[in-house]
Scaffold this active site. Structure first.
Site, PDB file in Angstrom:
ATOM      1  N   LYS A  52     -26.145   9.910  46.951  1.00 21.30           N
ATOM      2  CA  LYS A  52     -24.986   9.041  46.764  1.00 21.30           C
ATOM      3  C   LYS A  52     -24.167   9.506  45.552  1.00 21.30           C
ATOM      4  O   LYS A  52     -22.936   9.510  45.590  1.00 21.30           O
ATOM      5  CB  LYS A  52     -25.446   7.579  46.620  1.00 21.30           C
ATOM      6  CG  LYS A  52     -25.872   7.009  47.968  1.00 21.30           C
ATOM      7  CD  LYS A  52     -26.629   5.699  47.899  1.00 21.30           C
ATOM      8  CE  LYS A  52     -27.144   5.378  49.326  1.00 21.30           C
ATOM      9  NZ  LYS A  52     -28.057   4.240  49.379  1.00 21.30           N
ATOM     10  N   GLN A  96     -30.320   0.014  45.383  1.00 22.21           N
ATOM     11  CA  GLN A  96     -31.094   0.754  46.388  1.00 22.21           C
ATOM     12  C   GLN A  96     -32.304  -0.070  46.834  1.00 22.21           C
ATOM     13  O   GLN A  96     -33.088  -0.524  46.010  1.00 22.21           O
ATOM     14  CB  GLN A  96     -31.542   2.107  45.793  1.00 22.21           C
ATOM     15  CG  GLN A  96     -32.228   3.012  46.769  1.00 22.21           C
ATOM     16  CD  GLN A  96     -31.311   3.461  47.921  1.00 22.21           C
ATOM     17  OE1 GLN A  96     -30.189   3.887  47.694  1.00 22.21           O
ATOM     18  NE2 GLN A  96     -31.792   3.337  49.144  1.00 22.21           N
ATOM     19  N   ASP A 119     -22.298  -2.390  50.046  1.00 22.99           N
ATOM     20  CA  ASP A 119     -23.302  -2.251  51.109  1.00 22.99           C
ATOM     21  C   ASP A 119     -23.034  -3.241  52.246  1.00 22.99           C
ATOM     22  O   ASP A 119     -23.584  -3.094  53.341  1.00 22.99           O
ATOM     23  CB  ASP A 119     -24.711  -2.511  50.538  1.00 22.99           C
ATOM     24  CG  ASP A 119     -25.580  -1.267  50.536  1.00 22.99           C
ATOM     25  OD1 ASP A 119     -25.236  -0.310  51.259  1.00 22.99           O
ATOM     26  OD2 ASP A 119     -26.597  -1.270  49.829  1.00 22.99           O
TER      27      ASP A 119
END
Ligand code: NDP
Length: 286
Positions: A52, A96, A119
């Site tokens: 990322k 994460q 997200d």
């Protein structure tokens, strides 16, 4: 033989488009910034976070990275999120997953400001998706829509079967296909006659979490098959939820694993972060 849907090439094209937009934004002294929080040292998560950061660099974004030890308390993590929520430089916040077992994932997701929820997991983002308002869409299902559109697959009016109803993939995937005017059926572990239901699909999207379970006997001749699954087999080879060798003989188009849905997830994360930046700077017409 099915035509391959090339997720690597499509994700690259999307990242290149984002990079161009970022370059234009820099003329206005605006630079998107993504904050990534990694808690603990899960090896797979460490690789995802590194990828990322690399994608941020490629797209011309700033990135802030917080690497917290495994024993971080939930309160400490929530405090970090609260700081990032207030930090005006940061346009997107990603925690994460999975988190260490002593931390409540739902509480962590709920703590992220919805305007920075790149997200797309926050209840506000999910609600906006369901009622058709602008907002962040979960990256993997958003990536599947891009794969279909950019491979010229007609969605409107088609029979779509989604196998899986998780909050991260199956449910948002179904809503997105509905938004594109498909007729959508959602299957799960209690579905009766899974094979028969799947065989109705013009577009079959598989997110079942079972290595190579879906073979040609589940697939109508000429169907488009999207394999969201990803598994590492012994010997480190990757495979999906679809038995590729069997299904490529009956499908008209199919995504491979690796190189199908996988690369799209990060590209869509970058797209969400850019979108957050534009929205936060009043530059998005919605
Ligand atoms: P989950 O395990 O959360 O969900 C699996 C779904 O499949 C559930 O809804 C479950 O039903 C259903 N299911 C399981 N077994 C059966 C069965 N025998 N018949 C019918 N339905 C069944 O997985 P995720 O949604 O998180 O992920 C799905 C796959 O996608 C995984 O392989 C994962 O690794 C991959 N993935 C890939 C990503 C990428 O970037 N490429 C990102 C995210 C996930 P029920 O609800 O009834 O239990």
């Amino acid at each position: 033989m099915a035509e391959l849907i090339d997720g690597k090439a499509i994700s690259q094209a999307i990242k290149d488009e984002i990079r161009e937009e970022t370059a234009k934004l820099s003329e206005k002294n605006i630079k998107p910034c993504l904050a990534v929080i990694l808690c603990g040292n899960d090896p797979a998560s460490t690789v995802y976070v590194a990828n990322k950061k690399k994608a941020c660099e490629y797209c011309g974004f700033d990135s802030v990275s917080l690497e917290l030890p495994e024993e971080t308390s939930e309160e400490e993590l929530l405090n970090k999120i609260s700081e990032l929520n207030k930090d005006e430089r940061v346009n997107g916040i990603l925690v994460q997953l999975p988190l260490p077992s002593h931390i409540n994932e739902d509480a962590v997701i709920a703590a992220i400001a919805p305007e920075k929820d790149v997200d797309g997991f926050h209840a506000v983002s999910v609600g906006n998706l369901l009622i058709g308002r602008p907002g962040f869409v979960s990256c993997t299902p958003a990536g599947v829509i891009q794969l279909l559109k950019r491979s010229n697959v007609e969605i409107s009016g088609k029979e779509c079967v989604v196998i899986g109803r998780s909050n991260i993939v199956g449910k948002p995937m179904s809503v997105l296909m509905l938004r594109e005017n498909a007729t959508v059926t959602i299957c799960h572990s209690r579905t009766k006659d899974l094979k028969e239901v799947c065989k109705r699909a013009d577009i079959l999207i598989v997110a079942i979490g079972k290595p190579r379970m879906i073979d040609a006997s589940y697939v109508k001749d000429g169907a488009v098959v999207i394999d969201v699954g990803i598994h590492r087999l012994e010997g480190k080879k990757l495979c999906g939820d679809v038995d590729f060798e069997s299904v490529e003989k009956v499908a008209s188009k199919i995504t491979p694993v690796p190189g199908g849905v996988g690369p799209m997830t990060i590209a869509m994360l970058m797209k969400n972060c850019l979108e957050g930046c534009l929205r936060q700077n009043g530059l998005l017409n919605e």
